[in-house]
Design a protein around this motif. Structure first.
Motif, PDB file in Angstrom:
ATOM      1  N   SER A 254       0.859  -1.184   0.000  1.00 30.56           N
ATOM      2  CA  SER A 254       0.000   0.000   0.000  1.00 30.56           C
ATOM      3  C   SER A 254       0.892   1.229   0.000  1.00 30.56           C
ATOM      4  CB  SER A 254      -0.902  -0.007   1.237  1.00 30.56           C
ATOM      5  OG  SER A 254      -1.736   1.128   1.265  1.00 30.56           O
ATOM      6  N   TRP A 255       0.539   2.233  -0.782  1.00 30.97           N
ATOM      7  CA  TRP A 255       1.405   3.387  -0.984  1.00 30.97           C
ATOM      8  C   TRP A 255       0.797   4.640  -0.373  1.00 30.97           C
ATOM      9  CZ3 TRP A 255       1.213   2.304  -6.931  1.00 30.97           C
ATOM     10  CH2 TRP A 255       1.853   1.091  -7.193  1.00 30.97           C
ATOM     11  N   ASN A 256       1.579   5.292   0.462  1.00 31.79           N
ATOM     12  CA  ASN A 256       1.262   6.662   0.834  1.00 31.79           C
ATOM     13  C   ASN A 256      -0.092   6.802   1.527  1.00 31.79           C
ATOM     14  OD1 ASN A 256       2.623   9.126   0.798  1.00 31.79           O
ATOM     15  ND2 ASN A 256       1.481   9.875  -0.965  1.00 31.79           N
ATOM     16  N   GLY A 257      -0.534   5.763   2.236  1.00 28.35           N
ATOM     17  CA  GLY A 257      -1.796   5.830   2.948  1.00 28.35           C
ATOM     18  C   GLY A 257      -3.023   5.800   2.068  1.00 28.35           C
ATOM     19  N   ASP A 258      -2.909   5.169   0.860  1.00 27.90           N
ATOM     20  CA  ASP A 258      -4.043   5.219  -0.077  1.00 27.90           C
ATOM     21  C   ASP A 258      -5.097   4.142   0.186  1.00 27.90           C
ATOM     22  OD1 ASP A 258      -2.764   2.916  -0.916  1.00 27.90           O
ATOM     23  OD2 ASP A 258      -2.407   3.595  -2.970  1.00 27.90           O
ATOM     24  N   CYS A 259      -4.861   3.224   1.158  1.00 34.11           N
ATOM     25  CA  CYS A 259      -5.810   2.148   1.486  1.00 34.11           C
ATOM     26  C   CYS A 259      -6.143   1.285   0.268  1.00 34.11           C
ATOM     27  CB  CYS A 259      -7.091   2.710   2.104  1.00 34.11           C
ATOM     28  SG  CYS A 259      -6.861   3.350   3.786  1.00 34.11           S
ATOM     29  N   ASN A 260      -5.230   1.186  -0.671  1.00 36.12           N
ATOM     30  CA  ASN A 260      -5.338   0.264  -1.796  1.00 36.12           C
ATOM     31  C   ASN A 260      -4.324  -0.846  -1.618  1.00 36.12           C
ATOM     32  OD1 ASN A 260      -7.394   1.321  -3.445  1.00 36.12           O
ATOM     33  ND2 ASN A 260      -6.012   2.831  -4.334  1.00 36.12           N
ATOM     34  N   ASN A 261      -4.744  -2.088  -1.882  1.00 35.53           N
ATOM     35  CA  ASN A 261      -3.765  -3.167  -1.978  1.00 35.53           C
ATOM     36  C   ASN A 261      -3.429  -3.393  -3.436  1.00 35.53           C
ATOM     37  OD1 ASN A 261      -2.159  -5.454  -0.946  1.00 35.53           O
ATOM     38  ND2 ASN A 261      -3.564  -6.616  -2.233  1.00 35.53           N
ATOM     39  N   HIS A 262      -2.141  -3.597  -3.701  1.00 40.43           N
ATOM     40  CA  HIS A 262      -1.670  -3.840  -5.057  1.00 40.43           C
ATOM     41  C   HIS A 262      -1.142  -5.269  -5.127  1.00 40.43           C
ATOM     42  CE1 HIS A 262      -1.827   0.561  -5.757  1.00 40.43           C
ATOM     43  NE2 HIS A 262      -1.427   0.622  -4.501  1.00 40.43           N
ATOM     44  N   SER A 263      -1.920  -6.155  -5.761  1.00 36.83           N
ATOM     45  CA  SER A 263      -1.463  -7.516  -6.036  1.00 36.83           C
ATOM     46  C   SER A 263      -0.733  -7.465  -7.376  1.00 36.83           C
ATOM     47  CB  SER A 263      -2.649  -8.474  -6.127  1.00 36.83           C
ATOM     48  OG  SER A 263      -3.469  -8.388  -4.979  1.00 36.83           O
ATOM     49  N   CYS A 264       0.527  -7.924  -7.405  1.00 40.57           N
ATOM     50  CA  CYS A 264       1.348  -7.728  -8.610  1.00 40.57           C
ATOM     51  C   CYS A 264       2.140  -8.979  -8.959  1.00 40.57           C
ATOM     52  CB  CYS A 264       2.331  -6.575  -8.439  1.00 40.57           C
ATOM     53  SG  CYS A 264       1.611  -4.994  -7.988  1.00 40.57           S
ATOM     54  N   VAL A 280      -1.149  -6.372 -12.542  1.00 36.75           N
ATOM     55  CA  VAL A 280      -1.516  -5.791 -11.258  1.00 36.75           C
ATOM     56  C   VAL A 280      -3.029  -5.784 -11.105  1.00 36.75           C
ATOM     57  CG1 VAL A 280      -1.560  -3.437 -12.192  1.00 36.75           C
ATOM     58  CG2 VAL A 280      -1.246  -3.766  -9.737  1.00 36.75           C
ATOM     59  N   MET A 281      -3.486  -5.909  -9.866  1.00 35.73           N
ATOM     60  CA  MET A 281      -4.899  -5.742  -9.534  1.00 35.73           C
ATOM     61  C   MET A 281      -4.974  -4.905  -8.264  1.00 35.73           C
ATOM     62  SD  MET A 281      -7.998  -6.332 -10.490  1.00 35.73           S
ATOM     63  CE  MET A 281      -7.729  -7.651 -11.682  1.00 35.73           C
ATOM     64  N   GLU A 282      -5.712  -3.796  -8.325  1.00 37.94           N
ATOM     65  CA  GLU A 282      -5.890  -2.942  -7.149  1.00 37.94           C
ATOM     66  C   GLU A 282      -7.190  -3.304  -6.441  1.00 37.94           C
ATOM     67  OE1 GLU A 282      -5.638   1.175  -7.981  1.00 37.94           O
ATOM     68  OE2 GLU A 282      -3.571   1.087  -8.711  1.00 37.94           O
ATOM     69  N   THR A 283      -7.130  -3.399  -5.125  1.00 33.67           N
ATOM     70  CA  THR A 283      -8.301  -3.704  -4.301  1.00 33.67           C
ATOM     71  C   THR A 283      -8.405  -2.653  -3.202  1.00 33.67           C
ATOM     72  OG1 THR A 283      -7.982  -6.074  -4.690  1.00 33.67           O
ATOM     73  CG2 THR A 283      -9.469  -5.436  -2.905  1.00 33.67           C
ATOM     74  N   LYS A 284      -9.503  -1.907  -3.182  1.00 30.66           N
ATOM     75  CA  LYS A 284      -9.703  -0.882  -2.159  1.00 30.66           C
ATOM     76  C   LYS A 284     -10.075  -1.542  -0.833  1.00 30.66           C
ATOM     77  CE  LYS A 284      -9.847   3.554  -1.180  1.00 30.66           C
ATOM     78  NZ  LYS A 284      -8.671   4.429  -1.404  1.00 30.66           N
ATOM     79  N   LEU A 285      -9.353  -1.178   0.231  1.00 29.12           N
ATOM     80  CA  LEU A 285      -9.627  -1.671   1.575  1.00 29.12           C
ATOM     81  C   LEU A 285      -9.868  -0.453   2.461  1.00 29.12           C
ATOM     82  CD1 LEU A 285      -6.866  -4.435   1.804  1.00 29.12           C
ATOM     83  CD2 LEU A 285      -9.295  -4.745   1.279  1.00 29.12           C
ATOM     84  N   HIS A 286     -11.110   0.013   2.495  1.00 27.35           N
ATOM     85  CA  HIS A 286     -11.431   1.271   3.163  1.00 27.35           C
ATOM     86  C   HIS A 286     -11.109   1.244   4.651  1.00 27.35           C
ATOM     87  CE1 HIS A 286     -13.490   2.960  -0.367  1.00 27.35           C
ATOM     88  NE2 HIS A 286     -13.983   1.746  -0.566  1.00 27.35           N
ATOM     89  N   ASP A 287     -11.149   0.069   5.265  1.00 25.98           N
ATOM     90  CA  ASP A 287     -10.940  -0.022   6.711  1.00 25.98           C
ATOM     91  C   ASP A 287      -9.523  -0.461   7.069  1.00 25.98           C
ATOM     92  OD1 ASP A 287     -11.048  -2.602   5.784  1.00 25.98           O
ATOM     93  OD2 ASP A 287     -12.550  -3.297   7.226  1.00 25.98           O
ATOM     94  N   MET A 288      -8.586  -0.325   6.147  1.00 29.97           N
ATOM     95  CA  MET A 288      -7.223  -0.794   6.386  1.00 29.97           C
ATOM     96  C   MET A 288      -6.611  -0.189   7.644  1.00 29.97           C
ATOM     97  SD  MET A 288      -3.843  -0.514   3.922  1.00 29.97           S
ATOM     98  CE  MET A 288      -4.641  -1.305   2.527  1.00 29.97           C
ATOM     99  N   GLN A 289      -6.944   1.064   7.938  1.00 34.17           N
ATOM    100  CA  GLN A 289      -6.353   1.707   9.106  1.00 34.17           C
ATOM    101  C   GLN A 289      -7.018   1.296  10.409  1.00 34.17           C
ATOM    102  OE1 GLN A 289      -6.787   5.865   8.348  1.00 34.17           O
ATOM    103  NE2 GLN A 289      -9.017   5.794   8.165  1.00 34.17           N
ATOM    104  N   HIS A 290      -8.122   0.565  10.341  1.00 34.80           N
ATOM    105  CA  HIS A 290      -8.863   0.202  11.546  1.00 34.80           C
ATOM    106  C   HIS A 290      -8.780  -1.277  11.894  1.00 34.80           C
ATOM    107  CE1 HIS A 290     -10.353   4.209  11.504  1.00 34.80           C
ATOM    108  NE2 HIS A 290     -11.144   4.037  10.459  1.00 34.80           N
TER     109      HIS A 290
END
Length: 392
Positions: A254-264, A280-290
């Motif tokens: 995850s880059w720069n606090g974007d809450c995206n996972n990058h499967s590569c 690559v496949m991006e997956t949004k994880l909105h609750d990553m910080q929690h």
């Protein structure tokens, strides 16, 4: 290209620079000698990720509020008591700053009888202990490292060291210090420390390899979410190897606090001829910080079939998110090892740097299994509908 693909392209260029930089500075880490396809040796420490707390209610926060920059982790489950009790000093009580590196928290100095400090602003809970995930069922484990306090991190991982920018203008100095990588409460903690212009972190690579032609790798990770922070959980072949020809698998980053996972998946150079060798496949994880998430990777490699190597599937919280063929010419899957690190700043983070504090990557339930959840029959069914990674 989209902004995310631009970042991927920057990441690719960074990797080339990383290996060139390594060769020039004789650091001896993977990819050294890349311009001439030189092979290099050495061993690499292994990294792991935290256990998932899926029973938490959707509104419960596992970590600091979004406005705080440092990611935190909770106290041992048997001591989930009132705030500010016996869990050690918060980060602003580390003591006098060192001119060379952040001060080491007192409780994580070598030979200390006390455990590492636990953040004072740990999650609030009305329960006597953190909710635990439902145990995995029907998984035959063939390797699982111990994260108890009596086991040294170096028993399972080797530390890669250096502060030379790693080809990406990164700010951190990777060190082998108990303040930056340690075991606590049955979990592996990789900690980035920032104080008074000093940035230290850890980069681990496993002694253990996948070691089998097919299997399932899984780990649960509570990742730091902040500007200037780049946590990663990925794989490279064991040494000696040639990058990028031998391949790279990224399971979580995850880059720069974007809450995206990058499967590569990478196995080619970053040029026009190899445009299709980066998926690559991006997956949004909105609750990553929690709360933590569980990241899985299944592989099945075949022998004796001309023009065919086998298949791979990436998973998040048990859901398949990306598939890919094992590329021709890459190293066999059993040769791959695990890497875990927290980078800071650099091109991928658009030059942003984290603020003072500490940033924890908490890894639990890391293990290699003989088959994925649901078995190989479910793997084949998932293959029929999971999207293939997108090209750059």
């Amino acid at each position: 290209m989209s902004s995310s693909l631009n970042k991927l392209f920057e990441k690719g260029k960074a990797k080339v620079k990383e290996y060139q930089s390594s060769h020039q500075q004789n650091q001896g880490y993977p990819g050294q000698g890349y311009p001439s396809q030189q092979q290099y040796g050495g061993q690499y420490p292994q990294q792991q990720y935290p256990q998932q707390y899926n029973n938490a209610s959707p509104n419960q926060q596992w970590g600091p509020p979004p406005q705080q920059q440092n990611q935190q982790w909770g106290p041992p489950s048997q001591q989930w008591g009132p705030p500010n009790s016996q869990y050690g000093a918060p980060p602003n009580q580390w003591g006098s700053p060192s001119p060379l590196s952040p001060p080491v928290p007192q409780h994580s100095k070598p030979h200390s009888p006390q455990p590492p400090p636990v953040p004072g602003n740990r999650p609030l809970s009305a329960q006597p202990h953190p909710p635990q995930p439902a145990p995995s069922t029907n998984l035959k484990v063939f390797w699982q490292p111990a994260f108890d306090a009596s086991t040294l991190v170096n028993h399972n991982f080797r530390h890669e060291l250096g502060d030379h920018g790693w080809g990406n203008n990164e700010k951190q100095n990777y060190v082998d210090l108990p303040a930056n990588s340690f075991h606590h409460d049955g979990r592996l903690i990789v900690r980035g420390l920032v104080q008074n212009g000093s940035y230290t972190s850890a980069r681990l690579t496993s002694h253990q390899t996948l070691s089998r032609p097919r299997g399932y790798l899984t780990a649960t990770i509570f990742a730091p979410v902040a500007e200037g922070i780049w946590p990663a959980y990925w794989m490279l072949p064991k040494d000696p190897f040639v990058w990028p020809t031998d391949g790279e698998v990224d399971i979580f980053e995850s880059w720069n606090g974007d809450c995206n996972n990058h499967s590569c998946l990478h196995w080619g150079h970053y040029n026009g001829e190899d445009w299709n060798k980066h998926r690559v496949m991006e997956t949004k994880l909105h609750d990553m910080q929690h709360q933590p998430h569980t990241f899985g990777f299944a592989w099945s490699e075949e022998d004796g079939i001309p023009g065919w190597r086998g298949r791979m599937i990436w998973y998040i919280d048990g859901r398949p998110v990306m598939r890919g063929d094992i590329p021709q010419g890459t190293r066999r899957m059993e040769d791959y090892r695990i890497l875990i690190n927290i980078a800071m700043g650099g091109n991928v983070c658009a030059g942003k740097l984290p603020t003072d504090g500490y940033y924890d990557m908490v890894i639990s339930d890391l293990k290699m299994c003989e088959e994925p959840l649901g078995g190989w029959g479910e793997f084949e069914r998932a293959w029929s509908h999971v999207p293939e990674g997108k090209t750059m």
